[in-house]
Write a protein that holds these residues in place. Structure first.
Motif, short mmCIF file in Angstrom:
data_model
loop_
_atom_site.label_atom_id
_atom_site.label_comp_id
_atom_site.label_asym_id
_atom_site.label_seq_id
_atom_site.Cartn_x
_atom_site.Cartn_y
_atom_site.Cartn_z
N ALA A 1 44.71 121.38 -50.45
CA ALA A 1 44.13 122.06 -51.61
C ALA A 1 43.01 122.21 -51.16
O ALA A 1 41.13 123.05 -51.23
CB ALA A 1 45.10 122.80 -52.59
N GLN A 2 42.17 120.86 -51.72
CA GLN A 2 41.09 120.80 -51.61
C GLN A 2 40.15 120.27 -50.05
O GLN A 2 39.25 121.05 -50.48
CB GLN A 2 40.82 119.09 -52.59
CG GLN A 2 40.88 118.65 -53.64
CD GLN A 2 41.57 117.48 -54.17
OE1 GLN A 2 40.68 116.05 -53.59
NE2 GLN A 2 42.12 116.86 -55.35
N GLY B 1 42.17 129.05 -52.38
CA GLY B 1 43.17 130.32 -52.75
C GLY B 1 41.85 132.07 -51.63
O GLY B 1 40.66 131.06 -52.48
N LEU B 2 42.13 132.50 -51.82
CA LEU B 2 41.10 133.58 -51.60
C LEU B 2 41.12 135.38 -52.88
O LEU B 2 41.90 136.22 -51.77
CB LEU B 2 41.53 133.68 -50.04
CG LEU B 2 40.38 133.12 -48.50
CD1 LEU B 2 41.02 133.74 -47.35
CD2 LEU B 2 38.95 133.25 -49.46
N PRO B 3 41.78 135.00 -53.42
CA PRO B 3 41.52 136.04 -54.33
C PRO B 3 40.73 137.57 -54.35
O PRO B 3 41.15 138.57 -53.95
CB PRO B 3 41.20 135.19 -55.82
CG PRO B 3 40.54 134.40 -55.74
CD PRO B 3 40.55 134.13 -54.58
N LEU B 4 39.26 137.31 -53.78
CA LEU B 4 38.75 138.67 -53.82
C LEU B 4 39.16 139.38 -52.01
O LEU B 4 39.03 140.33 -51.69
CB LEU B 4 37.19 138.49 -53.04
CG LEU B 4 36.43 139.61 -53.51
CD1 LEU B 4 36.39 140.45 -54.47
CD2 LEU B 4 34.86 138.85 -52.88
N HIS B 5 39.53 138.43 -51.08
CA HIS B 5 40.52 138.96 -49.97
C HIS B 5 41.76 139.73 -50.55
O HIS B 5 41.26 140.73 -49.82
CB HIS B 5 40.25 138.11 -48.81
CG HIS B 5 38.99 137.73 -48.28
ND1 HIS B 5 39.06 138.02 -47.16
CD2 HIS B 5 38.13 136.66 -49.00
CE1 HIS B 5 37.54 137.14 -46.34
NE2 HIS B 5 37.00 137.22 -47.74
N ALA B 6 42.04 139.01 -51.34
CA ALA B 6 43.53 140.39 -51.76
C ALA B 6 43.03 141.27 -52.11
O ALA B 6 43.57 142.31 -51.96
CB ALA B 6 44.12 139.19 -52.60
N LEU B 7 42.55 141.20 -53.22
CA LEU B 7 42.11 142.17 -54.39
C LEU B 7 41.80 143.08 -53.56
O LEU B 7 41.34 144.70 -53.65
CB LEU B 7 41.28 142.06 -55.48
CG LEU B 7 41.56 141.22 -56.51
CD1 LEU B 7 40.43 139.83 -57.65
CD2 LEU B 7 42.44 142.10 -57.26
N THR B 8 40.63 142.84 -52.41
CA THR B 8 39.92 144.20 -51.86
C THR B 8 40.67 145.38 -50.81
O THR B 8 40.84 145.88 -50.99
CB THR B 8 39.12 144.02 -50.65
OG1 THR B 8 39.37 143.25 -49.56
CG2 THR B 8 37.49 143.13 -51.41
#
Ligand SMILES: Nc1ncnc2c1ncn2[C@@H]1O[C@H](COP(=O)(O)OP(=O)(O)OP(=O)(O)O)[C@@H](O)[C@H]1O
Length: 710
Positions: free
Chosen positions: A234-235, A468-475
């Motif tokens: 994660a780090q 994580g990569l939330p922006l990618h999932a959101l787009t």
């Protein structure tokens, strides 16, 4: 004492006077110390120690060292307090009682010492009721005395026991702080529980374990290694999970055990609930090569599931009320793409706006905020860093704050959450590419029922530092507007053209005065950079960026050369990686909510006296001392990661094949887009070509699958 031996040796001693003690436990005292070879009646003893007072006795491992100003002194490696004073005279006992035992004042201490003399402490320990015969010792006084004595005795025994496990006094104190009275028992049962203590990782615990002769294949060691492998993933890589094979490889890497033992380690960790196996049922369409297994840290798995369900809810539920209408004039000056955002917000609570530099994101954001306020809605504006928040405020002409501040972050965490939502009808968040799953979860959990959210970001920027990569999932799941048109004045800017070129794998076309490159070899590069900065007007006119901290072209080497050229001199106040003097440029490396200075903010040292620094961070003048100084580094040069969310008129970007492991398209894209007017590359053109062709390693996150899952 004999001449200064180089290795540690054991002494016993009594405290004469405590001269200084910092909140980290670093103490300077004078003490009478002795061992078989002799006695030093008034030695200077320094180091991290448990709380102690004049009269205390102790045993310690010490190193003798010669300080250039103070001469010989002893540095404590481990110190165990004994349970009674050095000076067993009546006065010594009275002084000790008064200083260390609750409920005992000067007079009473004198009476007790007179009555019982050296036996006082055994009586206090073993037969305290006898103290009632001393006039003035009432039952309640006695209760206070025994409480305080047993508490101290417990702490002394705990610290002594933990040091017996090989812990340093610092580690022992942190363990007691973290585990309380159970510290010794917990760490004796499983030394690797030490990794739960902030700042103590697997490697440290493993060193202690091996020093104690612990078996390399002990299940406790292997389980701890499995957890550590996920923490590191994660780090270091921003992964939310690891496929089983990679988790096992991580264990083998950290413990040097066989693959079979590594497999057992992951199985054991899952059985014990220290890791979670969330492998989805294998669909028959899955190809056998793709390893579908997913091993998580339990809190990360819970967060990813919670975030996915929050996003699904925001996508599926309608906005509150029907006041959102888009009057004709609202889209004035906007392209059809940009106006699309206003229309989407009519029907949808969660809308995402992405696009590269100069594509009109900020212009659109301002238009959304203007419309929302015309409609009488409460608008909250925020961004992950102070710098990005300030820029958002400038481009929208409103106050904007960091996400942490808007959510009311404090010692107990975020004030706003699903129980007490943030009081806004519309939340606008900029630079969302910098949010990991954790911060995105806290943000969306605090959205009021029916309220709208506009997330603005550039998916081609560096991924967030956190997992994580939330922006990618959101787009790919929420209603999204992707701005593609680069506007006139933006298009004329060679930097923006080069940034968009990078996205298609093309290295920048150097040679424009606003976009130039100078080749240099690593070994002379740092010096060359310093001279170039001078030619460009000095460090206040140009920000130096480089991918790494270490190496001939790393931040540390560059800062060394830049500081010696622009602010030469000796001494100064010690900070994270150097000494800071008035005039130095420094950078904050950790979010400091008290002083409202955030990671990546650059400032100038105004004053440096003793161990205090006064720094001007863009007009926010703060005084820093003690541990706060370690949240500062020299800021003439920054890593590209640290520069995210910031912008400067002129940037000097250092990039060479020597940085190879770090080079990726996103890294150079982020470096380039930190410059508003002029970007000067120093290093090698080849490095840019290589970087342009390298996509970053995919992150292991299942957020997108979970949002899509029915
Ligand atoms: N619809 C438009 N028509 C004409 N010019 C526009 C339009 N939208 C934006 N611009 C102009 O394009 C330039 C870039 O706009 P803006 O700053 O909003 O882009 P951005 O995506 O926020 O850029 P960055 O990501 O670098 O901040 C600005 O000068 C802006 O005035």
């Amino acid at each position: 004492m004999s001449a200064a031996p180089t290795e540690a040796f054991r002494v016993t001693g009594g405290v004469n006077k405590v001269r200084f003690r910092s909140d980290s436990g670093f103490t300077v005292m004078t003490a009478r110390i002795r061992n078989a070879e002799g006695e030093d009646p008034d030695a200077t003893v320094i180091g991290v120690m448990p709380p102690l007072d004049a009269g205390d006795t102790f045993s310690a491992d010490v190193l003798m060292e010669e300080h250039r100003e103070y001469g010989y002194q002893y540095r404590v490696l481990n110190l165990v307090l004994e349970a009674q004073p050095a000076d067993l005279s009546e006065a010594g006992i009275a002084a000790y009682l008064e200083a260390r035992v609750g409920g005992v004042g000067k007079v009473l201490a004198g009476r007790i010492a007179k009555t019982f003399g050296a036996a006082t402490f055994d009586i206090l320990e073993g037969d305290p009721d006898r103290l009632l015969q001393v006039p003035g010792v009432t039952a309640s006084t006695l209760h206070k005395m025994t409480q305080s004595w047993s508490q101290q005795g417990l702490e002394r025994r705990l610290l002594a026991g933990l040091q017996g496990l090989g812990l340093s006094i610092t580690q022992a104190q942190r363990a007691v702080k973290h585990f309380g009275e159970a510290a010794l028992e917990r760490l004796t049962a499983d030394l690797f529980t030490l990794t739960e203590v902030e700042g103590i990782g697997f490697v440290t615990a493993d060193k202690l374990w091996q020093a104690q002769g612990g078996a390399l294949d002990d299940p406790r060691r292997l389980t701890a290694a499995a957890v550590y492998a996920l923490q590191q993933a994660a780090q270091q890589g921003g992964h939310s999970y690891l496929p089983r094979a990679r988790a096992e490889k991580g264990v083998a890497h950290y413990t040097r055990v066989t693959p079979a033992q590594a497999r057992l380690a992951v199985d054991t960790a899952v059985e014990l609930g220290r890791l979670s196996d969330d492998t989805p049922p294998l669909l028959d369409t899955e190809d056998a090569l793709h390893d579908p297994s997913r091993i998580y840290l339990p809190p990360t798995l819970r967060a990813e599931k919670k975030l996915a369900s929050l996003i699904r809810t925001l996508i599926a539920t309608p906005p509150a009320g029907d006041e959102w209408t888009v009057p004709k004039g609202a889209a004035k000056g906007l392209s059809a793409e940009q106006a699309g955002v206003l229309n989407l917000l009519e029907e949808h609570r969660l809308v995402v706006l992405t696009g590269g530099p100069g594509t009109g994101k900020s212009t659109t954001t301002r238009a959304v905020a203007d419309l929302a306020e015309k409609l009488g809605l409460e608008v909250g504006l925020c961004a992950p860093t102070g710098k990005a928040a300030r820029r958002l405020g400038e481009v929208t002409g409103r106050t904007a704050s960091t996400i942490h501040r808007l959510l009311g972050y404090g010692p107990a965490g975020f004030r706003h959450n699903h129980l007490e939502p943030a009081p806004y009808d519309l939340l606008i968040v900029d630079e969302v590419s910098m949010c990991g799953d954790g911060l995105m979860l806290s943000l969306l959990a605090a959205v009021a029922p029916g309220a709208r959210v506009l997330l603005v970001g550039d998916t081609d920027q560096l991924p967030p530092v956190d997992a994580g990569l939330p922006l990618h999932a959101l787009t790919q799941t929420a209603p999204t507007v992707r701005l593609t048109q680069v506007y006139r004045q933006a298009a004329e800017n060679p930097i923006i053209r080069a940034a968009h070129g990078l996205l298609h794998g093309q290295a920048p076309a150097w040679g424009d005065p606003r976009l130039n490159l100078v080749e240099t070899e690593p070994d002379v590069g740092a010096r060359r950079v310093a001279l170039l900065v001078r030619d460009m007007g000095g460090p206040t006119q140009v920000q130096v960026l480089t991918p790494m901290r270490k190496g001939p072209l790393g931040v540390e080497m560059l800062n060394h050369h830049l500081q010696s050229l622009f602010n030469p001199g000796e001494g100064g106040v010690r900070i994270g990686d150097a000494h800071a003097r008035p005039g130095d440029i420094v950078v904050q490396t950790k979010n400091d909510y008290t002083n409202e200075v955030f990671n990546g903010t650059v400032g100038t040292v105004l004053k440096a006296d003793g161990a205090r620094l006064t720094v001007d961070f863009d007009g926010n003048i703060v005084e820093l001392a003690g541990a706060e100084l370690f949240n500062l580094q020299l800021g003439y040069a920054l890593t590209v990661h640290r520069a995210q969310g910031s912008e400067w008129p002129t940037v000097l970007g250092v990039l060479h094949e020597a940085h190879m492991p770090m080079l990726s398209r996103n890294l150079v894209y982020t470096a380039l887009t930190r410059a508003r007017e002029r970007f000067y590359a120093v290093g090698s053109a080849t490095a840019w070509q290589r970087a342009a062709s390298r996509q970053r390693e995919e992150r292991c996150t299942a957020l997108l699958d979970r949002i899509r899952a029915r």
